[in-house]
Structure formats: C-alpha cells, structure tokens
Design a protein around this motif. Structure first.
Motif, PDB file in Angstrom:
ATOM      1  N   PHE A 178      -6.597  -2.741  -8.817  1.00 22.05           N
ATOM      2  CA  PHE A 178      -5.385  -2.473  -7.809  1.00 22.05           C
ATOM      3  C   PHE A 178      -4.270  -1.135  -7.655  1.00 22.05           C
ATOM      4  N   HIS A 189       1.106  -0.970  -0.029  1.00 24.99           N
ATOM      5  CA  HIS A 189       0.064  -0.097  -0.055  1.00 24.99           C
ATOM      6  C   HIS A 189       0.937   1.658  -0.291  1.00 24.99           C
ATOM      7  N   TRP A 226      -2.974  -8.819  -2.580  1.00 23.31           N
ATOM      8  CA  TRP A 226      -2.994 -10.814  -2.501  1.00 23.31           C
ATOM      9  C   TRP A 226      -4.159 -11.070  -3.809  1.00 23.31           C
ATOM     10  N   THR A 227      -5.218 -10.321  -4.166  1.00 23.88           N
ATOM     11  CA  THR A 227      -6.385 -10.597  -5.489  1.00 23.88           C
ATOM     12  C   THR A 227      -5.367 -10.471  -6.567  1.00 23.88           C
ATOM     13  N   ILE A 274      -2.429  -1.681  -3.979  1.00 27.79           N
ATOM     14  CA  ILE A 274      -4.296  -2.276  -2.816  1.00 27.79           C
ATOM     15  C   ILE A 274      -4.994  -3.398  -3.445  1.00 27.79           C
ATOM     16  N   ASN A 275      -5.263  -4.357  -2.367  1.00 27.45           N
ATOM     17  CA  ASN A 275      -5.732  -5.729  -2.798  1.00 27.45           C
ATOM     18  C   ASN A 275      -4.546  -6.631  -3.758  1.00 27.45           C
TER      19      ASN A 275
END
Length: 212
Positions: A141, A3, A11-12, A8-9
C-alpha cells in the motif's frame, strides 16, 4: 488524499487491517487476560507495551531489517526460537500461577505486581513473523514512486494502531464485564488462566514450527 502521502489503495488496507487486528493473537490475549485478572489500569499498561512494540516493528520494517531477517535463515531462526521460548515461559508462568490458587474459603492473597508493560512489549518484538508481516503487508500500500516512504509508513502505522487501540479497548470493556461476573469464583478464574497459558504454549509451538 492519502495518495499525497505515498499511500495507495487505502480502503483495501483499512479492510485488511481490521481483519488482521481482530484475529486472536498473543498480544490481545495477554491484554484481555490481564484486564480480567488484574484490572483496567494494569491492562492499559500492557496496551502501551503492545503499541510501543508495534511502532518499533514498523520502524524496523521501514529500515529494511525485516528483509535482512527474511534473507538470513540463521537470524530468522534465532529470533524465532527466542520468541517461542518467551511465549512458552509466559504460558507456563500463567498456568503455574493458576494452579497455586488458594482454596475457595481462604483469604484473598495480595496481588503480586508484575511489569505488564515490559511483558507486552516483549510479546510484540520477539515474534519475527510480526516483523515480516509489517514489511509484506505495508509495502503493498506504499507507492513505489514516493520519495517519502517514512511518511507513508507513519500514516499506515498510525491507522493500524488506532484500530488496534479501539479493538483492545473493546476487549478490555468485555473483559471487565466478565471479571465482574466471575467475582469470587476462583476455580473458574484459575481455569480461564490455565487455558490462557495453554494457548500461549500453543502459540509458541506454532511459531517454532514455522519456516522463514
């Protein structure tokens, strides 16, 4: 941690990137075919072309060119048909080369050199869907509040290329084993190359039929 770089996110993103990279496409297919028929050195020239092409597309996505292509039907159509023509030409060339294989008992001809790097690079940058993918996938992301979107694109791009390199290396090692098994089975090699050429023509048809 990520971050701090405007991501952001993460791992997704990582899970999605793994799935996307492993879906068969023109780039991985060309690298695998080159590895089987021309060896690892030639294949890694193709890998270098794919990586450079992807980096260029990531830059275009960051610069907003993907949005321009998506917003302009004429630009999208022109790039789309250019990519389809290139894929068709490459597929026909592969099939023609396979059909001109010498008889089983004929001496092995000298391998004609080709620019594997340039062909792989062109495969990467002539697909408008790839450009649109980078902006539509990456943007999910990237923290909209970040002041350093270039850094976020760079981090995500580096991770994606690392996954891509690992996957293509696995394909090449698998292809090397297949090449050793094929040995002097020229008819089987010709059949594999012909099927590869047909797949490229199929990719071209699918690209030409897509809508922006």
């Amino acid at each position: 941690m990520f971050h701090d770089y405007g991501v952001i996110n993460f791992w997704t993103f990582l899970a999605g990137a793994l799935v996307i990279v492993m879906i068969p496409g023109p780039n991985s297919l060309y690298v695998l075919r080159t590895g089987i028929s021309r060896g690892m050195r030639a294949a890694y020239r193709g890998v270098a072309g794919v990586v450079l092409g992807d980096m260029f597309l990531i830059f275009l996505a960051w610069a907003g060119i993907a949005t321009l292509i998506q917003a302009s039907p004429h630009v999208f159509t022109a790039v789309k048909y250019l990519g389809a023509l290139f894929l068709s030409w490459l597929g026909i060339k592969i099939i023609w080369s396979a059909l001109r294989q010498p008889p089983q008992d004929a001496p092995v001809p000298a391998v004609r050199q080709e620019n594997y790097f340039l062909k792989a690079l062109m495969l990467s940058i002539t697909n408008p869907k790839s450009i649109l993918f980078y902006v539509s996938f990456f943007i999910q992301f990237i923290d909209p509040a970040t002041a350093h979107s270039a850094l976020a694109f760079s981090v995500l791009g580096a991770v994606l290329q690392l996954i891509s390199l690992s996957w293509m290396t696995f394909l090449l090692l698998t292809g090397a084993a297949v090449a050793r098994w094929l040995g002097t089975r020229r008819r089987l090699v010709a059949l594999v190359n012909s099927l590869t050429g047909l797949l490229f023509i199929g990719f071209a048809a699918r690209l030409a039929a897509t809508q922006s």
